[in-house]
Design a protein around this motif. Structure first.
Motif, PDB file in Angstrom:
ATOM      1  N   GLU A 142     -36.559 -39.329 -65.405  1.00 58.49           N
ATOM      2  CA  GLU A 142     -35.279 -40.026 -65.461  1.00 58.49           C
ATOM      3  C   GLU A 142     -35.173 -40.838 -66.748  1.00 58.49           C
ATOM      4  O   GLU A 142     -34.113 -40.880 -67.386  1.00 58.49           O
ATOM      5  N   SER A 143     -36.266 -41.481 -67.154  1.00 56.53           N
ATOM      6  CA  SER A 143     -36.272 -42.278 -68.376  1.00 56.53           C
ATOM      7  C   SER A 143     -36.031 -41.392 -69.599  1.00 56.53           C
ATOM      8  O   SER A 143     -35.243 -41.740 -70.489  1.00 56.53           O
ATOM      9  N   TRP A 144     -36.705 -40.224 -69.633  1.00 53.33           N
ATOM     10  CA  TRP A 144     -36.501 -39.288 -70.750  1.00 53.33           C
ATOM     11  C   TRP A 144     -35.049 -38.835 -70.793  1.00 53.33           C
ATOM     12  O   TRP A 144     -34.442 -38.753 -71.865  1.00 53.33           O
ATOM     13  N   LEU A 145     -34.485 -38.533 -69.624  1.00 54.96           N
ATOM     14  CA  LEU A 145     -33.111 -38.056 -69.572  1.00 54.96           C
ATOM     15  C   LEU A 145     -32.140 -39.122 -70.067  1.00 54.96           C
ATOM     16  O   LEU A 145     -31.230 -38.833 -70.847  1.00 54.96           O
ATOM     17  N   ASN A 146     -32.335 -40.372 -69.631  1.00 54.20           N
ATOM     18  CA  ASN A 146     -31.440 -41.449 -70.050  1.00 54.20           C
ATOM     19  C   ASN A 146     -31.481 -41.648 -71.559  1.00 54.20           C
ATOM     20  O   ASN A 146     -30.448 -41.882 -72.197  1.00 54.20           O
ATOM     21  N   ARG A 147     -32.681 -41.566 -72.140  1.00 53.49           N
ATOM     22  CA  ARG A 147     -32.792 -41.712 -73.596  1.00 53.49           C
ATOM     23  C   ARG A 147     -32.132 -40.539 -74.312  1.00 53.49           C
ATOM     24  O   ARG A 147     -31.521 -40.710 -75.368  1.00 53.49           O
ATOM     25  N   ALA A 148     -32.242 -39.343 -73.719  1.00 53.51           N
ATOM     26  CA  ALA A 148     -31.620 -38.165 -74.321  1.00 53.51           C
ATOM     27  C   ALA A 148     -30.102 -38.267 -74.278  1.00 53.51           C
ATOM     28  O   ALA A 148     -29.417 -37.910 -75.241  1.00 53.51           O
ATOM     29  N   VAL A 149     -29.569 -38.772 -73.167  1.00 49.70           N
ATOM     30  CA  VAL A 149     -28.116 -38.904 -73.024  1.00 49.70           C
ATOM     31  C   VAL A 149     -27.549 -39.797 -74.118  1.00 49.70           C
ATOM     32  O   VAL A 149     -26.464 -39.544 -74.660  1.00 49.70           O
ATOM     33  N   ARG A 150     -28.293 -40.836 -74.475  1.00 49.98           N
ATOM     34  CA  ARG A 150     -27.807 -41.769 -75.506  1.00 49.98           C
ATOM     35  C   ARG A 150     -27.705 -41.111 -76.876  1.00 49.98           C
ATOM     36  O   ARG A 150     -27.053 -41.644 -77.775  1.00 49.98           O
ATOM     37  N   ARG A 151     -28.327 -39.948 -77.057  1.00 47.10           N
ATOM     38  CA  ARG A 151     -28.249 -39.237 -78.328  1.00 47.10           C
ATOM     39  C   ARG A 151     -27.079 -38.250 -78.370  1.00 47.10           C
ATOM     40  O   ARG A 151     -26.814 -37.651 -79.406  1.00 47.10           O
ATOM     41  N   LEU A 152     -26.400 -38.072 -77.253  1.00 43.77           N
ATOM     42  CA  LEU A 152     -25.234 -37.190 -77.224  1.00 43.77           C
ATOM     43  C   LEU A 152     -24.036 -37.866 -77.883  1.00 43.77           C
ATOM     44  O   LEU A 152     -24.009 -39.085 -78.041  1.00 43.77           O
ATOM     45  N   SER A 153     -23.039 -37.077 -78.206  1.00 40.24           N
ATOM     46  CA  SER A 153     -21.813 -37.637 -78.773  1.00 40.24           C
ATOM     47  C   SER A 153     -21.058 -38.396 -77.695  1.00 40.24           C
ATOM     48  O   SER A 153     -21.271 -38.166 -76.497  1.00 40.24           O
TER      49      SER A 153
END
Length: 205
Positions: A142-153
């Motif tokens: 979940e932590s990895w996913l949340n950090r990845a989402v912040r890199r989206l447009s």
């Protein structure tokens, strides 16, 4: 008996064991395998259950071997990526590798066994019956996913909010974003693919 090859000493710290494995200490890998085998199998079973994949004990053994290959490949390259300063346990890292390796194995088997439209892993909540170790793995993912989402447009993040957080219907999302319903479905797959790519990049950093 503690200290014998293949038997984990009761006071051997996870980091010490990981270091011993990476440095090629005699008997370290059997101890490592013994310590984390149950966690790895639990992660494999969780992925198989999520996608409704029927399996035999031999399939489970094959996937366990596949995960072990991922762990030892290229001189333990994936294990060497573990960074204790990021605040998560060795078990969480091993579980993440096991989960990703199982996903990869299912993708290679084809769409009959894996589909991006099956139970949405992005919206999944932890099972109340999970063990503490499995919950730790889930929280780490979940932590990895949340950090990845912040890199989206911003637009991609808005799409995720509509689709997963607010559970809006595709027709409503199409109206809100000024796109066709078909584009909603294609954008969903594109955003999911982007998230997977970002997570892979984060793991490689």
């Amino acid at each position: 008996m503690a200290g014998m090859p293949g038997v984990a000493g009761p006071r051997e710290h996870d980091l010490e064991l990981l270091k011993a494995v990476i440095e090629g200490e005699r008997g370290a890998w059997p101890r490592f395998h013994e310590r984390y085998e149950r966690l790895i199998v639990a992660c494999i079973r969780k992925v198989l259950a999520r996608y409704g994949v029927a399996f035999q004990p031999s399939d489970l053994e094959d996937l366990l071997n596949t995960v072990c290959v991922h762990l030892v490949r290229d001189d333990f390259e994936k294990l060497r990526r573990y960074d204790p300063t990021r605040g998560y346990q060795v078990s969480s890292w091993v579980g993440l590798i096991a989960t990703n390796a199982t996903h990869d194995a299912l993708r290679r088997r084809g769409p009959a066994h894996y589909s991006l439209d099956d139970d949405d892993e992005w919206a999944e909540q932890p099972d109340e019956q999970l063990s503490p170790a499995e919950i730790a793995v889930w929280r780490e993912r979940e932590s990895w996913l949340n950090r990845a989402v912040r890199r989206l447009s911003p637009g991609e993040q808005q799409f995720l909010r509509y689709y997963y957080q607010e559970n809006r219907e595709p027709e409503e999302i199409a109206t809100l974003m000024g796109i066709s319903v078909n584009t909603v479905y294609s954008r969903k797959n594109k955003v999911r693919a982007a998230l997977k790519r970002i997570i892979d990049e984060m793991m490689a950093e």
